[in-house]
Design a protein around this motif. Structure first.
Motif, PDB file in Angstrom:
ATOM      1  N   PRO A  11      -4.375  -0.555  -6.776  1.00  0.00           N
ATOM      2  CA  PRO A  11      -5.368   0.166  -7.584  1.00  0.00           C
ATOM      3  C   PRO A  11      -5.426  -0.393  -8.999  1.00  0.00           C
ATOM      4  CG  PRO A  11      -3.724   1.677  -6.641  1.00  0.00           C
ATOM      5  CD  PRO A  11      -3.218   0.286  -6.461  1.00  0.00           C
TER       6      PRO A  11
ATOM      7  N   GLU B 172      -2.049  11.951 -15.290  1.00  0.00           N
ATOM      8  CA  GLU B 172      -2.060  12.432 -13.907  1.00  0.00           C
ATOM      9  C   GLU B 172      -1.439  13.830 -13.912  1.00  0.00           C
ATOM     10  OE1 GLU B 172       0.346  10.314 -11.032  1.00  0.00           O
ATOM     11  OE2 GLU B 172      -1.086  10.773  -9.457  1.00  0.00           O
TER      12      GLU B 172
ATOM     13  N   TRP C  84      -9.955  -0.780  -6.370  1.00  0.00           N
ATOM     14  CA  TRP C  84      -8.916  -1.617  -5.772  1.00  0.00           C
ATOM     15  C   TRP C  84      -9.206  -3.086  -6.027  1.00  0.00           C
ATOM     16  CZ3 TRP C  84      -4.770   0.601  -3.215  1.00  0.00           C
ATOM     17  CH2 TRP C  84      -4.902   1.937  -2.839  1.00  0.00           C
TER      18      TRP C  84
ATOM     19  N   ILE D  60     -11.080   5.595  -7.044  1.00  0.00           N
ATOM     20  CA  ILE D  60     -10.009   4.589  -7.155  1.00  0.00           C
ATOM     21  C   ILE D  60     -10.638   3.210  -6.963  1.00  0.00           C
ATOM     22  CG2 ILE D  60      -7.854   3.683  -6.253  1.00  0.00           C
ATOM     23  CD1 ILE D  60      -7.094   6.288  -5.177  1.00  0.00           C
TER      24      ILE D  60
ATOM     25  N   PRO E 240      -2.012   9.336  -6.079  1.00  0.00           N
ATOM     26  CA  PRO E 240      -2.181   7.887  -6.261  1.00  0.00           C
ATOM     27  C   PRO E 240      -1.413   7.399  -7.492  1.00  0.00           C
ATOM     28  CG  PRO E 240      -4.108   9.041  -7.074  1.00  0.00           C
ATOM     29  CD  PRO E 240      -3.184  10.093  -6.535  1.00  0.00           C
TER      30      PRO E 240
ATOM     31  N   ILE F 120      -7.968   4.787 -11.681  1.00  0.00           N
ATOM     32  CA  ILE F 120      -7.845   6.066 -10.956  1.00  0.00           C
ATOM     33  C   ILE F 120      -8.427   7.167 -11.832  1.00  0.00           C
ATOM     34  CG2 ILE F 120      -6.254   7.685  -9.843  1.00  0.00           C
ATOM     35  CD1 ILE F 120      -4.206   5.416  -9.652  1.00  0.00           C
ATOM     36  N   GLU F 121      -9.258   7.995 -11.240  1.00  0.00           N
ATOM     37  CA  GLU F 121      -9.895   9.075 -11.997  1.00  0.00           C
ATOM     38  C   GLU F 121     -10.276  10.209 -11.043  1.00  0.00           C
ATOM     39  OE1 GLU F 121     -14.083   8.446 -12.978  1.00  0.00           O
ATOM     40  OE2 GLU F 121     -13.730   9.296 -14.948  1.00  0.00           O
TER      41      GLU F 121
END
Lengths: 422, 53
Positions: free
Chosen positions: A159, A36, A80, A78, A170, A162-163
């Motif tokens: 989540p 991140e 979930w 994202i 996030p 995440i990308e």
């Protein structure tokens, strides 16, 4: 289609990354190593996400398309998951960016793609609490922009993947508590994360137009499950017209039936006489186009009486004969039968005489009183309103069918709700 | 529009027909009335409804 790109190299793994999201992007999560990166601070590594299973979605970063005339580019993903009572729900949110309209979301769930934007308007009430959901007798509701939203579902999601780029930071450790409420054409989500509460409005765009615009490979699109709650099926105007026409016709038919049932003119009444006397009642029928009704009354109370009647014409020739019973029973809170018995005949124009006599009577109930008096009356020009009642029932059934269809369609929208009336 | 006009005419026709039948008392005669039948041999009684004299 792919938009014009800027590129950077991941400061963790050196992989080339596309920069798509505009100046308000705070975070860029490397598609290759899961680092991140802080987009506001020279893309320094601020966290490292590992072991993230890639979700099934037909959208990739960099895809762009048009929604309601506005160009959007997919900049982040994202996935979930929510667990409750042994069941799992999963969906994928894609952050999309428009240079003119800012940030929004495309969400893929159960084979449907929805479009969501934050709103700064605050509904009334501003929150729907878990306690309210648990204890309320009816679905909690809020109002926003003149529209009423009813409780649909709630839960807590985490989540799992995440990308890409986001206008917030996030984390896989995040949780999002949400309450979803359903309006006529849009859904309202109340999202609570920590002390922050946000409101989002979701629409269901035309699926074919959306997928075509974004160049989505149909084979990658999950098959739709149940009908989406925002899938409002507009009925053809002719159907609504027919429904209203049928309901109106039913009301008119029943009203006419009531008016028609009042038709008729009393042409002879014997007055009350002892049952030991034979009634001789002359009367005249002036029109053969309707029915003649002969009513026998008796004061039988918790007992019954039987009457014999004969009708003769001017020449004393028998025209008709019939027998009728009068029985009436009652208690403190009930009654059964009637002290009147009606007979309807079709008679031609002319003069007639009705002969009426009681042939038998008996008391067969506690506290009963045997019939001691009787009365005969004749009404001419009587109609048969059941034809109009039948028409009313027919039209009413058609109208009710359309209403039931509408109700069924509405209940289909709510099929995925977690609300339980019990 | 033509379809709507046809539907209205149809509905009005049905209500009208039902109204005519109702006012005429069609099928409104009571059962179990013994009545003489016009032209019946000997003018005797028969069990039925309607068609009195």
């Amino acid at each position: 289609m792919t938009s014009t790109l800027q590129k950077l190299n991941c400061t963790q793994c050196g992989a080339g990354l596309d920069v798509l999201g505009g100046g308000r992007v705070l975070t860029h999560v490397c598609s290759y190593c899961g680092a991140e990166l802080d987009a506001q601070d020279d893309y320094k590594v601020v966290a490292q996400f590992r072991d993230m299973p890639r979700p099934r979605t037909p959208f990739d970063l960099g895809m762009n398309g048009t929604l309601w005339g506005v160009d959007f580019t997919v900049i982040g993903t994202i996935a979930w998951q929510e667990y409750h009572a042994g069941r799992t729900w999963s969906w994928v949110d894609h952050q999309v960016y428009s240079p003119t309209h800012g940030y929004a979301w495309l969400s893929v769930e159960d084979g449907h793609v929805t479009f969501t934007r934050k709103t700064r308007d605050i509904p009334r009430p501003a929150l729907v609490s878990a306690r309210q959901i648990e204890t309320s007798e009816t679905r909690p509701s809020v109002r926003l922009g003149g529209e009423r939203f009813l409780y649909y579902a709630s839960g807590r999601a985490k989540p799992t993947f995440i990308e890409g780029e986001f206008n917030f930071r996030p984390s896989l450790d995040d949780t999002a508590d949400y309450v979803t409420l359903l309006g006529e054409t849009q859904m309202l989500d109340i999202l609570a994360s920590g002390s922050e509460v946000e409101y989002e409005l979701t629409h269901l765009p035309d699926q074919t137009d959306l997928l075509t615009s974004f160049g989505v490979d149909a084979a990658r699109m999950p098959k739709p499950g149940r009908r989406h709650p925002l899938d409002v099926r507009e009925r053809p105007p002719i159907q609504l017209f027919l429904r209203n026409l049928a309901i109106g016709a039913a009301a008119v038919s029943i009203a006419l039936a009531f008016l028609v049932s009042l038709r008729g003119e009393t042409v002879a009444v014997s007055g009350k006489v002892p049952v030991s006397v034979e009634v001789e009642l002359p009367f005249t029928v002036t029109s053969a186009e309707a029915l003649t009704e002969i009513t026998i009354w008796s004061n039988a109370n918790n007992s019954w009486a039987w009457f014999e009647a004969e009708l003769v014409d001017d020449a004393e020739a028998p025209v008709a004969a019939f027998e009728r019973g009068v029985e009436y029973y009652s208690g403190s809170d009930w009654s059964e039968g009637s002290q009147k018995a009606r007979t309807r005949l079709r008679l031609e124009e002319g003069n007639y005489t009705l002969s009426l006599a009681m042939s038998e009577a008996d008391v067969d109930w506690t506290g009963g009183v045997e019939a001691s008096q009787m009365e005969a009356s004749v009404r001419t020009g009587v109609a048969n309103p059941w034809w109009l009642v039948a028409a009313g029932v027919l039209f009413g059934a058609i109208g009710a069918g359309f209403l039931a269809q509408s109700k069924l369609s509405q209940s289909g929208r709510w099929a995925g709700s977690d609300w339980d009336d019990d | 529009m033509l379809v709507r006009i046809v539907l209205v005419v149809l509905v009005v026709g049905i209500i009208g027909a039902a109204g005519v039948m109702a006012l005429g008392g069609v099928w409104g005669e009571s059962n179990n009335v013994i009545s003489t039948r016009t032209g019946s041999p000997g003018g005797g009684y028969y069990v039925g409804s309607g068609g009195v004299k």
